[in-house]
Scaffold this active site. Structure first.
Site, PDB file in Angstrom:
ATOM      1  N   CYS A 162       0.801  -1.236   0.000  1.00 18.56           N
ATOM      2  CA  CYS A 162       0.000   0.000   0.000  1.00 18.56           C
ATOM      3  C   CYS A 162       0.828   1.279   0.000  1.00 18.56           C
ATOM      4  O   CYS A 162       0.807   2.039  -0.959  1.00 18.56           O
ATOM      5  CB  CYS A 162      -0.925   0.003   1.218  1.00 18.56           C
ATOM      6  SG  CYS A 162      -2.069  -1.370   1.203  1.00 18.56           S
TER       7      CYS A 162
HETATM    8  N1  LIG Z   1      -2.508  -6.128   1.804  1.00 13.83           N
HETATM    9  C1  LIG Z   1      -2.990  -5.094   2.463  1.00 13.83           C
HETATM   10  O1  LIG Z   1      -2.623  -4.852   3.608  1.00 13.83           O
HETATM   11  C2  LIG Z   1      -4.042  -4.178   1.863  1.00 13.83           C
HETATM   12  C3  LIG Z   1      -4.730  -3.294   2.715  1.00 13.83           C
HETATM   13  C4  LIG Z   1      -5.711  -2.465   2.187  1.00 13.83           C
HETATM   14  C5  LIG Z   1      -5.977  -2.493   0.816  1.00 13.83           C
HETATM   15  N2  LIG Z   1      -5.280  -3.343  -0.005  1.00 13.83           N
HETATM   16  C6  LIG Z   1      -5.622  -3.351  -1.425  1.00 13.83           C
HETATM   17  O2  LIG Z   1      -6.415  -4.518  -1.684  1.00 13.83           O
HETATM   18  C7  LIG Z   1      -6.148  -5.027  -2.999  1.00 13.83           C
HETATM   19  C8  LIG Z   1      -5.710  -6.482  -2.901  1.00 13.83           C
HETATM   20  O3  LIG Z   1      -4.489  -6.550  -2.169  1.00 13.83           O
HETATM   21  P1  LIG Z   1      -3.972  -7.889  -1.513  1.00 13.83           P
HETATM   22  O4  LIG Z   1      -2.880  -7.486  -0.587  1.00 13.83           O
HETATM   23  O5  LIG Z   1      -5.092  -8.705  -0.967  1.00 13.83           O
HETATM   24  O6  LIG Z   1      -3.383  -8.634  -2.799  1.00 13.83           O
HETATM   25  P2  LIG Z   1      -2.946 -10.170  -2.922  1.00 13.83           P
HETATM   26  O7  LIG Z   1      -1.936 -10.231  -3.997  1.00 13.83           O
HETATM   27  O8  LIG Z   1      -2.625 -10.706  -1.567  1.00 13.83           O
HETATM   28  O9  LIG Z   1      -4.272 -10.899  -3.393  1.00 13.83           O
HETATM   29  C9  LIG Z   1      -4.870 -10.670  -4.619  1.00 13.83           C
HETATM   30  C10 LIG Z   1      -5.376 -12.002  -5.164  1.00 13.83           C
HETATM   31  O10 LIG Z   1      -6.086 -11.733  -6.372  1.00 13.83           O
HETATM   32  C11 LIG Z   1      -5.868 -12.825  -7.255  1.00 13.83           C
HETATM   33  N3  LIG Z   1      -6.188 -12.382  -8.598  1.00 13.83           N
HETATM   34  C12 LIG Z   1      -5.491 -11.568  -9.412  1.00 13.83           C
HETATM   35  N4  LIG Z   1      -6.166 -11.366 -10.561  1.00 13.83           N
HETATM   36  C13 LIG Z   1      -7.319 -12.077 -10.469  1.00 13.83           C
HETATM   37  C14 LIG Z   1      -8.424 -12.262 -11.324  1.00 13.83           C
HETATM   38  N5  LIG Z   1      -8.484 -11.668 -12.516  1.00 13.83           N
HETATM   39  N6  LIG Z   1      -9.415 -13.068 -10.923  1.00 13.83           N
HETATM   40  C15 LIG Z   1      -9.366 -13.683  -9.703  1.00 13.83           C
HETATM   41  N7  LIG Z   1      -8.345 -13.528  -8.847  1.00 13.83           N
HETATM   42  C16 LIG Z   1      -7.338 -12.740  -9.226  1.00 13.83           C
HETATM   43  C17 LIG Z   1      -4.407 -13.168  -7.024  1.00 13.83           C
HETATM   44  O11 LIG Z   1      -4.130 -14.499  -7.435  1.00 13.83           O
HETATM   45  C18 LIG Z   1      -4.277 -12.981  -5.506  1.00 13.83           C
HETATM   46  O12 LIG Z   1      -4.538 -14.204  -4.811  1.00 13.83           O
HETATM   47  C19 LIG Z   1      -5.088  -4.066  -3.577  1.00 13.83           C
HETATM   48  O13 LIG Z   1      -5.732  -3.066  -4.303  1.00 13.83           O
HETATM   49  C20 LIG Z   1      -4.437  -3.473  -2.343  1.00 13.83           C
HETATM   50  O14 LIG Z   1      -3.868  -2.219  -2.604  1.00 13.83           O
HETATM   51  C21 LIG Z   1      -4.321  -4.186   0.501  1.00 13.83           C
END
Ligand SMILES: NC(=O)c1ccc[n+]([C@@H]2O[C@H](COP(=O)([O-])OP(=O)(O)OC[C@H]3O[C@@H](n4cnc5c(N)ncnc54)[C@H](O)[C@@H]3O)[C@@H](O)[C@H]2O)c1
Length: 444
Positions: free
Chosen positions: A277
């Site tokens: 982030c």
């Molecule tokens: N990690 C954090 O602490 C956090 C906190 C707040 C917001 N976010 C936001 O949340 C969002 C997700 O982050 P995250 O950390 O969970 O990411 P992540 O990489 O842990 O998880 C994302 C998942 O989406 C899957 N994916 C990708 N493309 C796909 C598709 N077309 N169809 C189905 N699945 C698909 C991936 O395989 C992965 O498992 C981002 O925008 C991030 O900025 C993250």
């Protein structure tokens, strides 16, 4: 307006908790969100393109260290949680929550390819009465200008056929005090009806819903939160360098300032930013600023200061080695902690990798310990050596020329570390409570 019968049907199924919830992207954000809906009594269809994640979930196993697997086995067995990589099932859920990654491209531009791909998959199966909510962090305008037109290419129209909203995820992985249901949720609807159903939905799951007047406000709110952190961290990182020259301990200064009961919130310096982030999201806004013919100066400057921290840490380490008559070339340097923050197994954007690159360039002999990351992963933007985590034993610690503390996991025994390492560079003030033998501890 979406047909009143459809709206009432969705609201009623949310109220009765019979609505089937679809979550796309079962990562650090999506998996805890599934859990929150399951705990509230809903059934969830969880989608991910990563087959290995789906296989692990089906076997009742978690792939995230701070998420236990007991509830996964139980809910998969009872069929309350249905993990799937089959996107053709996207017509089944009544609600679809998008939690896919939103990284940057190599030249620091927003990479919305995951959001776009997911939205296209939804569009081709979208059915009347479904609610779609984007939760991924992104720049203001994404829901209306990117997601909406792609969804409507499926032939349905928002307002008359389906609902659309934006609600940013505020997950803080590994924080036991704030699991998803305990964090207030900001929600912006593309129209009144969308806001109403989205609010009804999250109201069943989280402690508080905060309705705002548009998707753009909700999108900007998330970016403001993360930009605020990035800029404040940059400020203390810069002050750290200044105070170091003046022989003033920044951590003690922050501790003293924190006693002010109003108008001050502490932020701490470190070896550089990490995670999905804070190093990324502000650049979504500075990119957008350029489209509006403005420069987001605070964001650019914060990025510059924060990304200069690893080089500062290495020069401090060189100085520390010099103080005992050693050079970086050939020195055995052990890195303590490579996750981007304490108590998680997430290495994304961790400053440990930039530090490793710089230390390798200086011909140091590297090793590391991180109980959450047994083997160094391959990283998209860093050249990472192929190493396995060393056991944190007295023998290992005393074999090093210098120990570099990068991540202060709670499980670390700081007394043991301080007793056996002969020279320590501490970027987290992790050894604050150690009183013996301070001369060998260099803060950086
Ligand atoms: N990690 C954090 O602490 C956090 C906190 C707040 C917001 N976010 C936001 O949340 C969002 C997700 O982050 P995250 O950390 O969970 O990411 P992540 O990489 O842990 O998880 C994302 C998942 O989406 C899957 N994916 C990708 N493309 C796909 C598709 N077309 N169809 C189905 N699945 C698909 C991936 O395989 C992965 O498992 C981002 O925008 C991030 O900025 C993250």
């Amino acid at each position: 307006m979406v047909n009143a019968v459809e709206t009432d049907k969705l609201l009623e199924s949310i109220e009765q908790k019979t609505a089937l919830i679809g979550v796309i992207g079962l990562g650090y954000v999506g998996l805890p969100l599934v859990r929150a809906f399951l705990d509230a009594g809903f059934r969830c269809l969880g989608f991910d393109l990563d087959e290995t994640k789906i296989e692990q979930l089906e076997a009742g196993k978690s792939y995230i260290s701070h998420i236990d697997d007991g509830w996964i086995a139980e809910t998969v067995e009872s069929k309350a949680f249905l993990p799937s990589s089959d996107m053709s099932r996207l017509a089944e859920p009544d609600v679809i929550l998008i939690c896919v990654p939103t990284p940057l491209t190599q030249d620091k531009q927003p990479d919305l390819s995951f959001v776009e791909e997911t939205t296209r998959s939804i569009a081709s199966r979208l059915r009347p009465g479904q609610l779609v909510v984007l939760e991924s962090t992104t720049y203001p305008g994404t829901t209306r200008e990117v997601v909406l037109p792609l969804l409507e290419q499926g032939g349905l129209t928002v307002g008359s056929d389906f609902f659309l909203a934006y609600s940013p995820e505020r997950e803080d992985p590994g924080n036991p005090d704030f699991s998803a249901p305990r964090i207030p949720k900001v929600i912006g609807g593309i129209d009144e009806a969308s806001l109403r159903v989205a609010r009804a939905l999250y109201g069943q799951v989280v402690v508080e819903t905060v309705a705002v007047s548009s998707c753009e406000i909700a999108e900007a709110c998330k970016i403001l939160e993360n930009t605020y952190r990035s800029i404040n961290i940059a400020m203390v990182n810069e002050l750290k360098l200044l105070f170091q020259r003046m022989d003033i301990d920044i951590w003690e200064v922050i501790e003293a300032a924190s006693t002010k009961p109003f108008g001050f919130q502490p932020f701490y310096p470190g070896p550089g930013l990490g995670g999905h982030c804070i190093p990324i999201d502000p650049f979504y806004l500075s990119w957008l600023a350029r489209r509006h013919e403005m420069t987001a100066q605070f964001i650019e400057l914060a990025g510059e200061i924060n990304s200069s921290m690893p080089a500062h840490v290495v020069s401090r380490l060189v100085e520390a080695l010099g103080s005992v008559g050693k050079r970086l070339a050939g020195a055995r340097v052990g890195i303590l902690g490579v996750a981007y923050k304490p108590n998680v197994d997430d290495p994304r954007e961790s400053p440990a990798f930039k530090l490793m690159e710089l230390l390798t360039e200086g011909e140091a002999e590297l090793s590391y310990n991180d109980p959450y990351i047994p083997q160094l992963p391959k990283m998209r933007s860093f050249d990472v050596p192929s190493l396995q985590s060393e056991e944190l034993s007295p023998d290992y610690l005393s074999s090093l020329d210098c120990l570099l503390i990068v991540t202060d996991h709670d499980v670390y025994d700081w007394e043991l570390v301080a007793e056996h390492a002969s020279l320590i560079v501490d970027t987290r003030n992790a050894l604050a409570s150690v009183t013996q033998d301070r001369a060998k501890i260099w803060k950086a």
